[in-house]
Design an enzyme around this catalytic site. Structure first.
Site, short mmCIF file in Angstrom:
data_model
loop_
_atom_site.label_atom_id
_atom_site.label_comp_id
_atom_site.label_asym_id
_atom_site.label_seq_id
_atom_site.Cartn_x
_atom_site.Cartn_y
_atom_site.Cartn_z
N ASP A 77 26.86 -29.96 -55.08
CA ASP A 77 27.52 -29.81 -56.38
C ASP A 77 28.43 -28.60 -56.48
O ASP A 77 29.14 -28.44 -57.47
CB ASP A 77 26.45 -29.74 -57.48
CG ASP A 77 25.71 -31.06 -57.61
OD1 ASP A 77 24.47 -31.07 -57.50
OD2 ASP A 77 26.39 -32.09 -57.78
N HIS B 37 18.32 -25.76 -52.94
CA HIS B 37 17.97 -27.18 -52.77
C HIS B 37 16.51 -27.27 -52.34
O HIS B 37 16.03 -26.42 -51.60
CB HIS B 37 18.86 -27.81 -51.67
CG HIS B 37 18.90 -29.30 -51.73
ND1 HIS B 37 17.94 -30.09 -51.17
CD2 HIS B 37 19.78 -30.14 -52.32
CE1 HIS B 37 18.22 -31.36 -51.39
NE2 HIS B 37 19.33 -31.42 -52.10
C1 SDX Z 1 21.11 -32.21 -56.32
O1 SDX Z 1 16.93 -33.62 -54.16
C2 SDX Z 1 18.12 -33.93 -53.83
O2 SDX Z 1 18.39 -34.44 -52.76
C3 SDX Z 1 19.17 -33.68 -54.90
C4 SDX Z 1 20.63 -33.88 -54.51
C5 SDX Z 1 20.94 -35.34 -54.23
O3 SDX Z 1 21.93 -35.59 -53.53
O4 SDX Z 1 20.25 -36.22 -54.83
O5 SDX Z 1 20.92 -33.11 -53.35
C6 SDX Z 1 21.57 -33.45 -55.63
O6 SDX Z 1 20.41 -32.29 -57.29
C7 SDX Z 1 21.51 -30.87 -55.73
C8 SDX Z 1 20.89 -29.66 -56.52
C9 SDX Z 1 21.78 -29.41 -57.74
N1 SDX Z 1 21.13 -28.36 -58.63
C10 SDX Z 1 21.65 -27.15 -58.73
O7 SDX Z 1 22.60 -26.71 -58.08
C11 SDX Z 1 20.95 -26.30 -59.80
C12 SDX Z 1 20.65 -24.90 -59.24
N2 SDX Z 1 19.60 -25.01 -58.21
C13 SDX Z 1 18.24 -24.81 -58.61
O8 SDX Z 1 17.92 -25.16 -59.91
C14 SDX Z 1 17.23 -25.18 -57.52
O9 SDX Z 1 17.69 -24.63 -56.37
C15 SDX Z 1 16.89 -26.63 -57.30
C16 SDX Z 1 16.47 -27.32 -58.55
C17 SDX Z 1 18.03 -27.36 -56.69
C18 SDX Z 1 15.72 -26.66 -56.30
O10 SDX Z 1 14.62 -26.14 -56.95
P1 SDX Z 1 13.25 -25.90 -56.17
O11 SDX Z 1 13.21 -26.60 -54.87
O12 SDX Z 1 12.13 -26.18 -57.13
O13 SDX Z 1 13.32 -24.40 -55.81
P2 SDX Z 1 12.55 -23.26 -56.56
O14 SDX Z 1 12.87 -23.34 -58.02
O15 SDX Z 1 11.13 -23.31 -56.15
O16 SDX Z 1 13.28 -21.97 -55.98
C19 SDX Z 1 12.70 -21.21 -54.95
C20 SDX Z 1 13.11 -19.78 -55.28
C21 SDX Z 1 12.67 -19.34 -56.68
O17 SDX Z 1 12.58 -17.94 -56.64
P3 SDX Z 1 11.07 -17.26 -56.45
O18 SDX Z 1 10.19 -17.87 -57.54
O19 SDX Z 1 10.64 -17.67 -55.06
O20 SDX Z 1 11.30 -15.78 -56.63
O21 SDX Z 1 14.55 -19.68 -55.27
C22 SDX Z 1 15.00 -19.34 -56.58
C23 SDX Z 1 13.88 -19.65 -57.53
O22 SDX Z 1 13.95 -18.81 -58.68
N3 SDX Z 1 16.18 -20.18 -56.83
C24 SDX Z 1 17.29 -19.74 -57.41
C25 SDX Z 1 18.16 -20.84 -57.40
N4 SDX Z 1 17.56 -21.89 -56.83
C26 SDX Z 1 16.34 -21.48 -56.48
N5 SDX Z 1 17.62 -18.55 -57.94
C27 SDX Z 1 18.87 -18.46 -58.47
N6 SDX Z 1 19.77 -19.47 -58.49
C28 SDX Z 1 19.44 -20.68 -57.97
N7 SDX Z 1 20.33 -21.68 -57.99
#
Ligand code: SDX
Length: 440
Positions: free
Chosen positions: A374, A316
């Site tokens: 989720d 998140h």
């Molecule tokens: C919702 O914003 C809100 O409030 C949203 C929400 C709401 O109520 O409105 O809470 C609802 O959208 C919840 C999120 C649902 N999405 C998912 O579950 C999809 C999976 N999650 C990711 O795609 C991700 O965690 C996000 C999109 C939720 C957040 O993305 P960010 O903040 O841009 O994080 P990031 O991509 O910068 O990740 C930081 C690191 C990265 O690794 P490095 O580059 O540092 O090596 O963490 C890794 C990412 O690759 N990472 C993950 C991951 N989420 C982040 N690696 C594997 N699996 C994941 N799910």
């Protein structure tokens, strides 16, 4: 919000110095009720000729708001000061809707009046049924929601003046009241079953389940367990500060677009698998993993930068702790499945094992990746009888209350201004036009 608004100023400042010219500027610091203070950069371009640069708004506050507060480090979520766990266990969705819209918990008479107003807006114009006939039966219900909600403004010309408080309120009530009816219609349309009209003798959640699961051939008997679970799921999805879809609604509303068009833009943004579409993606992921012994293989895929696979329902932008909504949903999973007599749901078993392993894995721990809202919601929704494509529709149904409240708050701010971000231009410098005959 006006650029002249000086409220929340503290007298504290940040000094910004241009190391090339030695110039420096004092940037005001604004304090909120709680959470990080903000550096006010509204005059930065005028003073320095520079923009700030923050493409995914990781460090950018887009507005002031009194509706929702999230502490991502502590895993805290409050609506108008009330903790989400308390609201989920002690309140109901109509009461939370009132709280988000008007700022305080209602008195009994205010509650009764609000519930009455919502109930008497639940029907949709009969012509709206024709919108559905244009879609294939296998259309994704979120595609239908985008279209039908966007089209609502064609029916309600009497409540489109966003500067009239009474028309704003009627539009808000219409949206909150009709979104369950339209969501249920998308479900029935996918099944090839007849649409079911709303019933005013039922609660909001009960009525929605009735419109989804009753058939003309027999009497619908509401299941109190499912009704309570549905109402709690709606509460947990109602609002969440300035997430992608809410920011989309606000930016749409800043151009003075009508509220129905703004909510349709929020639905479109929520659909993405990185946002509200994740609840459907979690179930698809669990099915793809298939068995507990394949969990390590998929965790490696999630960690592999060359693999687009991500652990859906994990991570998140704001929460760097357990999403408090996921905690409530995890507990509800056990309650609902047990109440429904589902003792060993393989999907729940798999999800819990996946969570256990991930939370012990250095990659996830180091990046503070925890289950989000989720991760568990889809397991309950599947047990309630919904197909996975409906999961994000249910998220949109509940979030309509938050989107509408945030839109209303923005319109009610003194001197609304259109949102218009700038950019860092990295394209070609100016060059002369070359006619096609002279090109290489
Ligand atoms: C919702 O914003 C809100 O409030 C949203 C929400 C709401 O109520 O409105 O809470 C609802 O959208 C919840 C999120 C649902 N999405 C998912 O579950 C999809 C999976 N999650 C990711 O795609 C991700 O965690 C996000 C999109 C939720 C957040 O993305 P960010 O903040 O841009 O994080 P990031 O991509 O910068 O990740 C930081 C690191 C990265 O690794 P490095 O580059 O540092 O090596 O963490 C890794 C990412 O690759 N990472 C993950 C991951 N989420 C982040 N690696 C594997 N699996 C994941 N799910």
């Amino acid at each position: 919000m006006s650029d002249k608004d000086t409220s929340n100023q503290t007298g504290k400042t940040f000094t910004l110095t241009n190391d090339q010219t030695g110039e420096s500027w004092q940037l005001p610091v604004l304090d909120g009720t709680c959470g990080p203070s903000v550096i006010d950069v509204r005059k930065l371009y005028a003073q320095t000729g520079h923009f700030t640069f923050d493409p995914s708004f990781t460090s950018t506050g887009s507005c002031k708001s009194r509706i929702t507060y999230i502490d991502g480090e502590e895993g805290i979520l409050m609506h108008r000061g009330y903790d989400i766990a308390e609201l989920a266990s002690k309140s109901n969705f109509i009461e939370v809707a009132y709280l988000l819209l008007y700022g305080d918990l209602p008195s009994q008479s205010e509650y009764n009046e609000f519930e009455h107003n919502i109930k008497y807006h639940t029907m949709v114009h009969e012509q709206l049924i024709n919108f559905f006939k244009g879609f294939r039966r296998d259309a994704h219900p979120m595609a239908i929601m985008c279209g039908v909600i966007g089209g609502l403004s064609a029916f309600y010309h009497d409540s489109l003046d966003i500067w009239d408080p009474r028309q704003r309120e009627i539009s808000a009530h219409r949206l909150i009241a009709k979104i369950p009816t339209i969501a249920a219609m998308t479900y029935k349309y996918s099944l090839g079953q007849p649409f079911v009209y709303p019933r005013n003798d039922m609660s909001y959640a009960e009525n929605f389940l009735h419109m989804c699961f009753s058939v003309p051939a027999e009497e619908y008997k509401p299941n109190p367990i499912l009704t309570k679970a549905m109402d709690r799921i709606f509460i947990l999805h109602a609002d969440h500060e300035q997430n992608a879809s809410t920011s989309t609604v606000r930016l749409s509303g800043s151009s003075q677009a009508n509220p129905f068009a703004c909510i349709a833009s929020g639905i479109a943004s929520l659909w993405g698998p990185s946002h509200g579409g994740a609840n459907q993606a979690v179930l698809e992921m669990l099915h793809e993993i298939g068995s507990k012994d394949r969990i390590p293989e998929f965790l490696e895929k999630a960690k592999d930068k060359n693999d687009p696979f991500r652990l859906m329902g994990f991570g998140h932008r704001v929460y760097k702790n357990y999403d408090p909504r996921a905690s409530v949903l995890k507990e509800s999973c056990h309650e609902v499945l047990e109440d429904l007599g589902i003792t060993d749901d393989p999907l729940l078993e798999m999800a819990m094992e996946l969570e256990r392993i991930a939370l012990e894995d250095e990659y996830f721990v180091e990046r503070k990746l925890f289950p989000n809202v989720d991760f568990y919601s889809g397991i309950i929704l599947k047990a309630m009888g919904f197909n996975t494509e409906m999961f994000t529709v249910l998220f949109a149904l509940a979030r309509t209350v938050g989107w509408t409240s945030q839109w209303k708050e923005m319109i009610e701010e003194p001197s609304l201004r259109i949102g218009r971000p700038r950019q860092l231009y990295t394209g070609p410098a100016k060059r002369p036009y070359v006619s096609i005959n002279d090109r290489d």
